[in-house]
Structures are given as structure tokens and as C-alpha cells.
Design an enzyme around this catalytic site. Sequence first.
Site, PDB file in Angstrom:
ATOM      1  N   GLN A 116      20.184 -18.164  -3.508  1.00 19.07           N
ATOM      2  CA  GLN A 116      19.708 -18.438  -2.157  1.00 19.07           C
ATOM      3  C   GLN A 116      19.493 -17.152  -1.363  1.00 19.07           C
ATOM      4  O   GLN A 116      18.670 -17.119  -0.439  1.00 19.07           O
ATOM      5  CB  GLN A 116      20.704 -19.343  -1.434  1.00 19.07           C
ATOM      6  CG  GLN A 116      20.819 -20.728  -2.046  1.00 19.07           C
ATOM      7  CD  GLN A 116      19.489 -21.474  -2.028  1.00 19.07           C
ATOM      8  OE1 GLN A 116      18.861 -21.639  -0.988  1.00 19.07           O
ATOM      9  NE2 GLN A 116      19.057 -21.924  -3.201  1.00 19.07           N
ATOM     10  N   HIS A 119      15.962 -15.788  -0.725  1.00 18.92           N
ATOM     11  CA  HIS A 119      15.061 -16.324   0.295  1.00 18.92           C
ATOM     12  C   HIS A 119      14.569 -15.228   1.232  1.00 18.92           C
ATOM     13  O   HIS A 119      13.426 -15.246   1.686  1.00 18.92           O
ATOM     14  CB  HIS A 119      15.775 -17.405   1.112  1.00 18.92           C
ATOM     15  CG  HIS A 119      15.569 -18.784   0.584  1.00 18.92           C
ATOM     16  ND1 HIS A 119      14.372 -19.455   0.689  1.00 18.92           N
ATOM     17  CD2 HIS A 119      16.423 -19.641  -0.028  1.00 18.92           C
ATOM     18  CE1 HIS A 119      14.485 -20.652   0.160  1.00 18.92           C
ATOM     19  NE2 HIS A 119      15.722 -20.787  -0.292  1.00 18.92           N
ATOM     20  N   GLU A 184      24.224 -24.030   6.723  1.00 22.28           N
ATOM     21  CA  GLU A 184      23.172 -24.972   6.328  1.00 22.28           C
ATOM     22  C   GLU A 184      23.513 -25.668   5.001  1.00 22.28           C
ATOM     23  O   GLU A 184      23.441 -26.884   4.883  1.00 22.28           O
ATOM     24  CB  GLU A 184      21.859 -24.210   6.203  1.00 22.28           C
ATOM     25  CG  GLU A 184      20.674 -25.046   5.748  1.00 22.28           C
ATOM     26  CD  GLU A 184      19.437 -24.213   5.517  1.00 22.28           C
ATOM     27  OE1 GLU A 184      18.346 -24.799   5.468  1.00 22.28           O
ATOM     28  OE2 GLU A 184      19.556 -22.972   5.375  1.00 22.28           O
ATOM     29  N   HIS A 185      23.852 -24.891   3.997  1.00 27.46           N
ATOM     30  CA  HIS A 185      24.192 -25.423   2.672  1.00 27.46           C
ATOM     31  C   HIS A 185      25.653 -25.117   2.356  1.00 27.46           C
ATOM     32  O   HIS A 185      26.083 -23.973   2.506  1.00 27.46           O
ATOM     33  CB  HIS A 185      23.327 -24.793   1.572  1.00 27.46           C
ATOM     34  CG  HIS A 185      21.863 -24.795   1.858  1.00 27.46           C
ATOM     35  ND1 HIS A 185      21.135 -23.644   2.092  1.00 27.46           N
ATOM     36  CD2 HIS A 185      20.992 -25.817   1.964  1.00 27.46           C
ATOM     37  CE1 HIS A 185      19.871 -23.953   2.306  1.00 27.46           C
ATOM     38  NE2 HIS A 185      19.756 -25.264   2.245  1.00 27.46           N
ATOM     39  N   ASP A 218      16.705 -28.016  -2.617  1.00 19.60           N
ATOM     40  CA  ASP A 218      15.433 -27.398  -2.230  1.00 19.60           C
ATOM     41  C   ASP A 218      14.245 -28.109  -2.868  1.00 19.60           C
ATOM     42  O   ASP A 218      13.202 -28.290  -2.236  1.00 19.60           O
ATOM     43  CB  ASP A 218      15.401 -25.933  -2.694  1.00 19.60           C
ATOM     44  CG  ASP A 218      16.097 -24.993  -1.737  1.00 19.60           C
ATOM     45  OD1 ASP A 218      16.012 -25.211  -0.523  1.00 19.60           O
ATOM     46  OD2 ASP A 218      16.724 -24.029  -2.212  1.00 19.60           O
ATOM     47  N   HIS A 277      17.258 -45.025  47.608  1.00 16.68           N
ATOM     48  CA  HIS A 277      17.829 -45.764  46.489  1.00 16.68           C
ATOM     49  C   HIS A 277      18.561 -47.004  46.996  1.00 16.68           C
ATOM     50  O   HIS A 277      18.424 -48.105  46.447  1.00 16.68           O
ATOM     51  CB  HIS A 277      18.830 -44.894  45.712  1.00 16.68           C
ATOM     52  CG  HIS A 277      18.204 -43.865  44.824  1.00 16.68           C
ATOM     53  ND1 HIS A 277      17.448 -42.829  45.294  1.00 16.68           N
ATOM     54  CD2 HIS A 277      18.249 -43.721  43.465  1.00 16.68           C
ATOM     55  CE1 HIS A 277      17.035 -42.089  44.286  1.00 16.68           C
ATOM     56  NE2 HIS A 277      17.520 -42.602  43.152  1.00 16.68           N
TER      57      HIS A 277
END
Length: 298
Positions: A116, A119, A184-185, A218, A277
Site C-alpha cells: 500500500q 500508492h 483507512e485500512h 482495492d 414564530h
Amino acid sequence: MSVLTAKVAGVKRIIACTPPINGEIPAATVTAMALAGADEIYIVGGVHSMAAMARGTETMVPVDMLVGPGNAYVAEAKRQLFGKVGIDLLAGPTETLVIADETFDTEMIATDLLGQAEHGPTSPCALITTSDRLAQETLAEIERQLQVLPTAEVARVAWEDNGLIILVDSLEEAVIEADRLAYEHVEVLTTDPQYFLDRLTNLGALFLGPETNVAYGDKVIGTNHTLPTKGAARYTGGLWVGKFIKTCTYQKVKPEATALIGEYCARLCEIENFSGHAEQAKLRVRRYGATARVGHDS
């Protein structure tokens, strides 16, 4: 992962954009988009596609929502367009955390971290472990793999600038540290992966046991892989069908009910000095209060 999710949610018009590759139409990507159910497909990418979809062009009717992954420029374009259109989330560099105990081998841990890290140079990758021996051996194995990994030029920068190993005393502490990172992972390589499934709360996607890995998520495993980064997993999950479904409420009040709640509403409005109101409520009390009492007496 974006088109099909929207299709399942019942979105009436789905357009998809993808950039050309070396000046050619990316046949495999376009085929995937078509099979997933895209109604319109455009060969354009990056910031240009974000602007075109959100604001429209002579040939493209604007959309209501932008979703899907992209680089830093795409993320910034989505941020600036939010409000004009809805977005899924602001995704940063991909993040990977491996939680491992002494029973697992360093080859798998290093492979899954560097897999990873390739990336991009800003992609964080971390190991949380209860084993000092495993931590030390993982450092050596990462260095060994970086000597032969074809994408080592990128992965090495990611590891050296953003790599992290956290040594903990217990699985309980591992959970605390993992939730603090909110990556994230999160990949679990321990004798009892269920322990972490039952206890972790801050993560984008969880990968349990040595048989699975982040690359499966992925590419092929099926769950949506548009996921939160930069700590956003503390308050949101990834893209899912519900992201495309609006919650619209409605109200309808009977005469006797409006006469009753109108009195409460008027008092609350007056406390807040909202006379307009309050008058909305008082009007209903005057108009429907007598009718409701007559109807009740009869």
C-alpha cells in the site's frame, strides 16, 4: 465501486468520467462502467471532470453529487465544489495499519505494508504489535523487500517519511492505539481476529486474518473501497448505498393536535423572542381550538 453503489440506491442518472490513457480510450475501465450501469460515460479526468460534472457543459447536464477516489487535486476540487453539489468524503493519501502478534511472519506484514505504500510518497503505513521481536524483524524485512520491489522508489519514501511501528503491552492497548489512528485500512494478523472485529470502532475497512489483504479490497473482494482517511473514520464510514438516499421528513397535524401543541409552541417562541414564530402557533390555536373543543364535547 461508485457506479454500482449508486445504481443499487436507485439513482436515476449516473454519469462516469475517466481520463484517456496515452491518448486512447481506456477500454477496460469504460467496459466496467457500462457493466456497472453508468448512463453516460465521458473520457475526461481530474479537476476538469469535477468542474464539468458539477457545473455542466454544453454537452453535459450537471449532477447533484460527486463521488469516487482521486488525487490531491481532485480532492481539493471536490472540497471547493461542496455546497454546489454533494460529495461522498474528502479522501487523502491511502492509509494502512497492520495489527499483528508474535504468531505471524514478517514477510506477510512487510509485504502488506509496502503493497500500500506504493500508492504514493505521502501514504502512511503502520504496524501495531505486542511483540518486540516482531517489530525488529519487520524493520529488517521491509528493508530487504525494498531492495527488490519494483515500486520501491515510491514505497521507500512513504515508509521512511510516514511509516510507524507502535509496540504495545496488550491487545487492549492495541485497540486503543488503532482507534486513535483511525486509519483507512486495518489488517488484523493475530490468532483471534474476531477480538478486533468486536472492539474496533474507528476505521474505514477491516481485513481479518492472513487469507485477506487490502489489495483484495482495492480490486476484487466486493465491498466499497471509497473510504475515510485523515482521521475521518472517527465520524464516518465509507461510501455506501445510503449515501445516495436522502432523508426527507413530512408533518401533518390534526385540528385537535394543532390546538394543543400550538399553545406550547407559542410559549417557547415567546421565550426566545420570536414573535412571528409565536403568531404562527397562536393563529392555529385561535382557529382550531374552538373547533377541537366542540368536536370533543359532541
